[in-house]
Design a protein around this motif. Structure first.
Motif, PDB file in Angstrom:
ATOM      1  N   LEU A  55       0.802  -1.220   0.000  1.00 35.91           N
ATOM      2  CA  LEU A  55       0.000   0.000   0.000  1.00 35.91           C
ATOM      3  C   LEU A  55       0.838   1.276   0.000  1.00 35.91           C
ATOM      4  CD1 LEU A  55      -2.711  -1.056   2.644  1.00 35.91           C
ATOM      5  CD2 LEU A  55      -2.880  -1.177   0.155  1.00 35.91           C
ATOM      6  N   ARG A  56       2.104   1.170  -0.359  1.00 36.54           N
ATOM      7  CA  ARG A  56       2.989   2.331  -0.287  1.00 36.54           C
ATOM      8  C   ARG A  56       2.480   3.500  -1.129  1.00 36.54           C
ATOM      9  NH1 ARG A  56       9.052   1.496  -2.158  1.00 36.54           N
ATOM     10  NH2 ARG A  56       8.964   0.038  -0.386  1.00 36.54           N
ATOM     11  N   HIS A  57       2.004   3.238  -2.348  1.00 36.50           N
ATOM     12  CA  HIS A  57       1.570   4.320  -3.224  1.00 36.50           C
ATOM     13  C   HIS A  57       0.271   4.959  -2.728  1.00 36.50           C
ATOM     14  CE1 HIS A  57       4.710   3.208  -5.976  1.00 36.50           C
ATOM     15  NE2 HIS A  57       4.212   1.994  -6.145  1.00 36.50           N
ATOM     16  N   PHE A  58      -0.598   4.142  -2.126  1.00 36.52           N
ATOM     17  CA  PHE A  58      -1.830   4.699  -1.556  1.00 36.52           C
ATOM     18  C   PHE A  58      -1.498   5.628  -0.383  1.00 36.52           C
ATOM     19  CE2 PHE A  58      -3.040   0.740  -3.559  1.00 36.52           C
ATOM     20  CZ  PHE A  58      -4.209   1.067  -4.226  1.00 36.52           C
ATOM     21  N   ILE A  59      -0.584   5.181   0.477  1.00 33.15           N
ATOM     22  CA  ILE A  59      -0.189   5.987   1.630  1.00 33.15           C
ATOM     23  C   ILE A  59       0.493   7.270   1.166  1.00 33.15           C
ATOM     24  CG2 ILE A  59       1.287   6.038   3.688  1.00 33.15           C
ATOM     25  CD1 ILE A  59       0.863   3.007   3.907  1.00 33.15           C
ATOM     26  N   ARG A  60       1.293   7.162   0.130  1.00 36.66           N
ATOM     27  CA  ARG A  60       1.968   8.346  -0.406  1.00 36.66           C
ATOM     28  C   ARG A  60       0.970   9.380  -0.917  1.00 36.66           C
ATOM     29  NH1 ARG A  60       5.337   8.312  -6.088  1.00 36.66           N
ATOM     30  NH2 ARG A  60       5.496  10.603  -6.317  1.00 36.66           N
ATOM     31  N   PHE A  61      -0.074   8.902  -1.605  1.00 31.87           N
ATOM     32  CA  PHE A  61      -1.077   9.831  -2.131  1.00 31.87           C
ATOM     33  C   PHE A  61      -1.869  10.488  -1.000  1.00 31.87           C
ATOM     34  CE2 PHE A  61      -5.542  10.302  -3.813  1.00 31.87           C
ATOM     35  CZ  PHE A  61      -5.293  11.482  -4.501  1.00 31.87           C
ATOM     36  N   VAL A  62      -2.297   9.694  -0.016  1.00 31.70           N
ATOM     37  CA  VAL A  62      -3.093  10.230   1.091  1.00 31.70           C
ATOM     38  C   VAL A  62      -2.280  11.218   1.921  1.00 31.70           C
ATOM     39  CG1 VAL A  62      -4.302   9.606   3.210  1.00 31.70           C
ATOM     40  CG2 VAL A  62      -4.593   8.210   1.169  1.00 31.70           C
ATOM     41  N   ASN A  63      -1.001  10.980   2.051  1.00 31.67           N
ATOM     42  CA  ASN A  63      -0.151  11.854   2.857  1.00 31.67           C
ATOM     43  C   ASN A  63       0.426  13.031   2.073  1.00 31.67           C
ATOM     44  OD1 ASN A  63      -0.507  10.295   5.169  1.00 31.67           O
ATOM     45  ND2 ASN A  63       1.258   8.988   4.714  1.00 31.67           N
ATOM     46  N   SER A  64       0.194  13.078   0.777  1.00 31.49           N
ATOM     47  CA  SER A  64       0.751  14.160  -0.028  1.00 31.49           C
ATOM     48  C   SER A  64       0.027  15.467   0.282  1.00 31.49           C
ATOM     49  CB  SER A  64       0.634  13.838  -1.518  1.00 31.49           C
ATOM     50  OG  SER A  64      -0.721  13.804  -1.921  1.00 31.49           O
ATOM     51  N   GLN A  66      -1.005  17.568  -1.759  1.00 31.21           N
ATOM     52  CA  GLN A  66      -2.013  17.846  -2.775  1.00 31.21           C
ATOM     53  C   GLN A  66      -3.295  17.056  -2.570  1.00 31.21           C
ATOM     54  OE1 GLN A  66       0.708  16.886  -6.072  1.00 31.21           O
ATOM     55  NE2 GLN A  66       0.328  18.951  -6.867  1.00 31.21           N
ATOM     56  N   PHE A  67      -3.272  16.068  -1.689  1.00 28.75           N
ATOM     57  CA  PHE A  67      -4.415  15.173  -1.540  1.00 28.75           C
ATOM     58  C   PHE A  67      -5.693  15.919  -1.178  1.00 28.75           C
ATOM     59  CE2 PHE A  67      -7.066  12.661   1.410  1.00 28.75           C
ATOM     60  CZ  PHE A  67      -7.494  11.661   0.538  1.00 28.75           C
ATOM     61  N   GLY A  68      -5.647  16.756  -0.152  1.00 31.59           N
ATOM     62  CA  GLY A  68      -6.845  17.468   0.286  1.00 31.59           C
ATOM     63  C   GLY A  68      -7.398  18.379  -0.788  1.00 31.59           C
ATOM     64  N   GLN A  69      -6.517  19.101  -1.454  1.00 33.05           N
ATOM     65  CA  GLN A  69      -6.958  20.031  -2.488  1.00 33.05           C
ATOM     66  C   GLN A  69      -7.564  19.296  -3.679  1.00 33.05           C
ATOM     67  OE1 GLN A  69      -3.816  22.361  -4.175  1.00 33.05           O
ATOM     68  NE2 GLN A  69      -5.193  23.792  -5.199  1.00 33.05           N
ATOM     69  N   ILE A  70      -6.918  18.241  -4.131  1.00 38.51           N
ATOM     70  CA  ILE A  70      -7.420  17.489  -5.295  1.00 38.51           C
ATOM     71  C   ILE A  70      -8.748  16.836  -4.973  1.00 38.51           C
ATOM     72  CG2 ILE A  70      -6.959  15.494  -6.761  1.00 38.51           C
ATOM     73  CD1 ILE A  70      -3.984  16.201  -6.555  1.00 38.51           C
ATOM     74  N   LEU A  71      -8.855  16.215  -3.791  1.00 34.85           N
ATOM     75  CA  LEU A  71     -10.111  15.569  -3.413  1.00 34.85           C
ATOM     76  C   LEU A  71     -11.223  16.598  -3.259  1.00 34.85           C
ATOM     77  CD1 LEU A  71     -11.457  12.879  -2.686  1.00 34.85           C
ATOM     78  CD2 LEU A  71     -10.822  13.290  -0.298  1.00 34.85           C
ATOM     79  N   ALA A  72     -10.912  17.752  -2.671  1.00 33.58           N
ATOM     80  CA  ALA A  72     -11.917  18.809  -2.509  1.00 33.58           C
ATOM     81  C   ALA A  72     -12.366  19.346  -3.857  1.00 33.58           C
ATOM     82  CB  ALA A  72     -11.343  19.939  -1.652  1.00 33.58           C
ATOM     83  N   ASN A  73     -11.436  19.552  -4.786  1.00 33.25           N
ATOM     84  CA  ASN A  73     -11.799  20.026  -6.122  1.00 33.25           C
ATOM     85  C   ASN A  73     -12.719  19.039  -6.821  1.00 33.25           C
ATOM     86  OD1 ASN A  73     -10.178  22.262  -5.751  1.00 33.25           O
ATOM     87  ND2 ASN A  73      -8.445  21.427  -6.892  1.00 33.25           N
ATOM     88  N   THR A  74     -12.395  17.756  -6.704  1.00 29.91           N
ATOM     89  CA  THR A  74     -13.214  16.725  -7.346  1.00 29.91           C
ATOM     90  C   THR A  74     -14.604  16.677  -6.730  1.00 29.91           C
ATOM     91  OG1 THR A  74     -11.189  15.430  -7.705  1.00 29.91           O
ATOM     92  CG2 THR A  74     -13.288  14.294  -8.005  1.00 29.91           C
ATOM     93  N   LEU A  75     -14.669  16.725  -5.404  1.00 27.50           N
ATOM     94  CA  LEU A  75     -15.966  16.670  -4.726  1.00 27.50           C
ATOM     95  C   LEU A  75     -16.810  17.910  -5.033  1.00 27.50           C
ATOM     96  CD1 LEU A  75     -14.984  15.196  -1.236  1.00 27.50           C
ATOM     97  CD2 LEU A  75     -16.374  14.103  -3.003  1.00 27.50           C
ATOM     98  N   TRP A  76     -16.182  19.076  -5.076  1.00 33.74           N
ATOM     99  CA  TRP A  76     -16.923  20.298  -5.374  1.00 33.74           C
ATOM    100  C   TRP A  76     -17.610  20.199  -6.735  1.00 33.74           C
ATOM    101  CZ3 TRP A  76     -19.046  24.363  -3.301  1.00 33.74           C
ATOM    102  CH2 TRP A  76     -18.613  24.835  -2.066  1.00 33.74           C
ATOM    103  N   ILE A  77     -16.854  19.839  -7.752  1.00 32.15           N
ATOM    104  CA  ILE A  77     -17.422  19.747  -9.097  1.00 32.15           C
ATOM    105  C   ILE A  77     -18.451  18.629  -9.166  1.00 32.15           C
ATOM    106  CG2 ILE A  77     -16.885  19.273 -11.519  1.00 32.15           C
ATOM    107  CD1 ILE A  77     -14.196  20.589 -11.101  1.00 32.15           C
ATOM    108  N   ALA A  78     -18.158  17.488  -8.530  1.00 32.31           N
ATOM    109  CA  ALA A  78     -19.073  16.347  -8.590  1.00 32.31           C
ATOM    110  C   ALA A  78     -20.395  16.648  -7.891  1.00 32.31           C
ATOM    111  CB  ALA A  78     -18.406  15.127  -7.963  1.00 32.31           C
ATOM    112  N   VAL A  79     -20.323  17.227  -6.708  1.00 32.42           N
ATOM    113  CA  VAL A  79     -21.543  17.524  -5.949  1.00 32.42           C
ATOM    114  C   VAL A  79     -22.353  18.624  -6.623  1.00 32.42           C
ATOM    115  CG1 VAL A  79     -22.433  18.366  -3.747  1.00 32.42           C
ATOM    116  CG2 VAL A  79     -20.567  16.701  -3.774  1.00 32.42           C
ATOM    117  N   LEU A  80     -21.686  19.669  -7.094  1.00 29.58           N
ATOM    118  CA  LEU A  80     -22.404  20.716  -7.820  1.00 29.58           C
ATOM    119  C   LEU A  80     -23.074  20.163  -9.063  1.00 29.58           C
ATOM    120  CD1 LEU A  80     -19.974  23.785  -7.637  1.00 29.58           C
ATOM    121  CD2 LEU A  80     -22.243  23.581  -6.596  1.00 29.58           C
TER     122      LEU A  80
END
Length: 299
Positions: A55-64, A66-80
Motif C-alpha cells: 500500500l505504499r503508493h496509496f499511503i503516499r497519495f493520502v499523505n501528499s 495535494q491530496f486534500g486540495q485534489i479531493l476537494a476540487n473533485t468533490l466540489w465539481i461532482a456535488v455541484l
C-alpha cells in the motif's frame, strides 16, 4: 438438465457470445493490470517481475500535500454537478411531455438533444470563444451594460460554474430522453381520470408523472452516485489554465499528469484504484439505503 436447456436455445447463446467476449477482454482481463498499484512497476521487469510494495503508493497519495486540495476540487465539481445537472433533465422531460403540438414537441426534443453530439473539444473551444475577455460575446454584453470584462477562464472562482453550466447544456437533453421514455409508459387513463376530477397540469405532474417515473429517477440517482467522483477528464483538462489550476486539478487530471507526463505508473494506478473504490463504496451504500427504503434499487 441445465446443459440440455442450453443446447435447446443455443442460438440465443451464440447471439450473446460477442457481448460476453467483449466484457471478458475489455472489462475483466484489464483487471490483471490492477496489481501495478501494489508494485513498483518497471516496464522492463513487467507485472510479475516488478517488486511488491503493498500500500505504499496509496499511503503516499493520502499523505501528499495535494491530496486534500485534489479531493476537494473533485468533490466540489461532482456535488455541484449532481445537485444542478441531475434535476434539470427531469424538469425538462416533465415540461416537454406537457407540450400539445407533436411537431413542436419533436422540434424541442431535437434542439435539447443535439448538444450531446458535439465533441467535448468543440464545446470547450466554444466556451473559450464566448468567454474571451476581449472579443467574447459574454464580455461584450457585460461591457455594454457598464461592467468590466471578466477573465472567466483565468479566474479560479469561475471555473466550477462554467464547468457545471456547460455540462448541463451539453448533457441534459441526452438524459431527458430516458425520462421521456419512462413518461411514455404511464397509463393515459390516469391522466384522463385526473382531468375528469378537475386536476390541473401541475397536480397531474405531481401526483401522476413524478410517481410514475420515480423508480427510474431512483435507479439513475444511484448510478450517478456510483459515478460521482468520475468527473469528466477531457473537459477539465481542456479547460485548465495555469491561473485556474488550484481549483481545476481533479483526481482524473492528476492521474494523467502523474502517470503519462511523469511516467509514475504505479502511483497513478493507485490513485485511479483509490477513486474507483470510493465510487464503489458510494454505489453499495446508496443502493442499500434505497432497498431498505423500499425504493427501486439495482439489486
Amino acid at each position: 438438465m441445465r446443459f440440455t436447456r442450453i443446447l435447446r436455445a443455443w442460438q440465443l447463446y451464440v447471439l450473446l457470445l460477442p457481448s460476453l467476449v467483449y466484457i471478458a477482454v475489455f472489462k475483466y482481463w484489464p483487471m490483471y493490470g490492477v496489481q501495478i498499484a501494489f508494485r513498483n512497476y518497471n516496464p522492463v521487469d513487467g507485472f510479475l517481475g516488478s517488486p511488491w510494495v503493498g500500500l505504499r503508493h496509496f499511503i503516499r497519495f493520502v499523505n501528499s500535500f495535494q491530496f486534500g486540495q485534489i479531493l476537494a476540487n473533485t468533490l466540489w465539481i461532482a456535488v455541484l454537478g449532481l445537485l444542478i445537472a441531475f434535476p434539470v433533465p427531469i424538469i425538462l422531460a416533465l415540461l416537454v411531455n406537457q407540450l400539445q403540438s407533436e411537431k413542436f414537441k419533436k422540434f424541442t426534443q431535437t434542439v435539447l438533444y443535439s448538444p450531446a453530439f458535439i465533441s467535448t473539444v468543440v464545446v470547450v473551444g466554444i466556451i473559450f470563444v464566448l468567454l474571451s475577455p476581449r472579443a467574447g460575446l459574454v464580455n461584450n454584453a457585460i461591457h455594454l451594460l457598464g461592467g468590466q470584462p471578466i477573465f472567466f477562464m483565468g479566474s479560479p472562482d469561475w471555473f466550477r460554474p462554467v464547468y457545471v453550466i456547460s455540462d448541463v447544456w451539453q448533457n441534459a437533453g441526452f438524459s431527458m430522453v430516458v425520462y421521456l421514455a419512462a413518461l411514455a409508459g404511464i397509463d393515459p387513463a390516469l391522466h384522463d381520470a385526473a382531468k375528469v376530477d378537475g386536476a390541473s397540469k401541475f397536480q397531474r405532474i405531481r401526483h401522476i408523472d413524478l410517481p410514475g417515473i420515480m423508480p427510474v429517477i431512483t435507479v439513475l440517482f444511484i448510478l450517478a452516485l456510483g459515478n460521482l467522483l468520475n468527473v469528466g477528464f477531457e473537459k477539465a483538462l481542456l479547460m485548465q489554465t495555469s491561473l485556474n489550476l488550484p481549483v481545476s486539478e481533479i483526481i482524473q487530471t492528476y492521474v494523467y499528469h502523474q502517470g503519462l507526463q511523469q511516467a509514475q505508473f504505479s502511483y497513478s494506478a493507485a490513485i485511479g484504484l483509490f477513486n474507483s473504490i470510493l465510487n464503489l463504496a458510494l454505489l453499495l451504500t446508496f443502493n442499500s439505503v434505497a432497498r431498505r427504503a423500499n425504493q427501486a434499487s439495482l439489486w
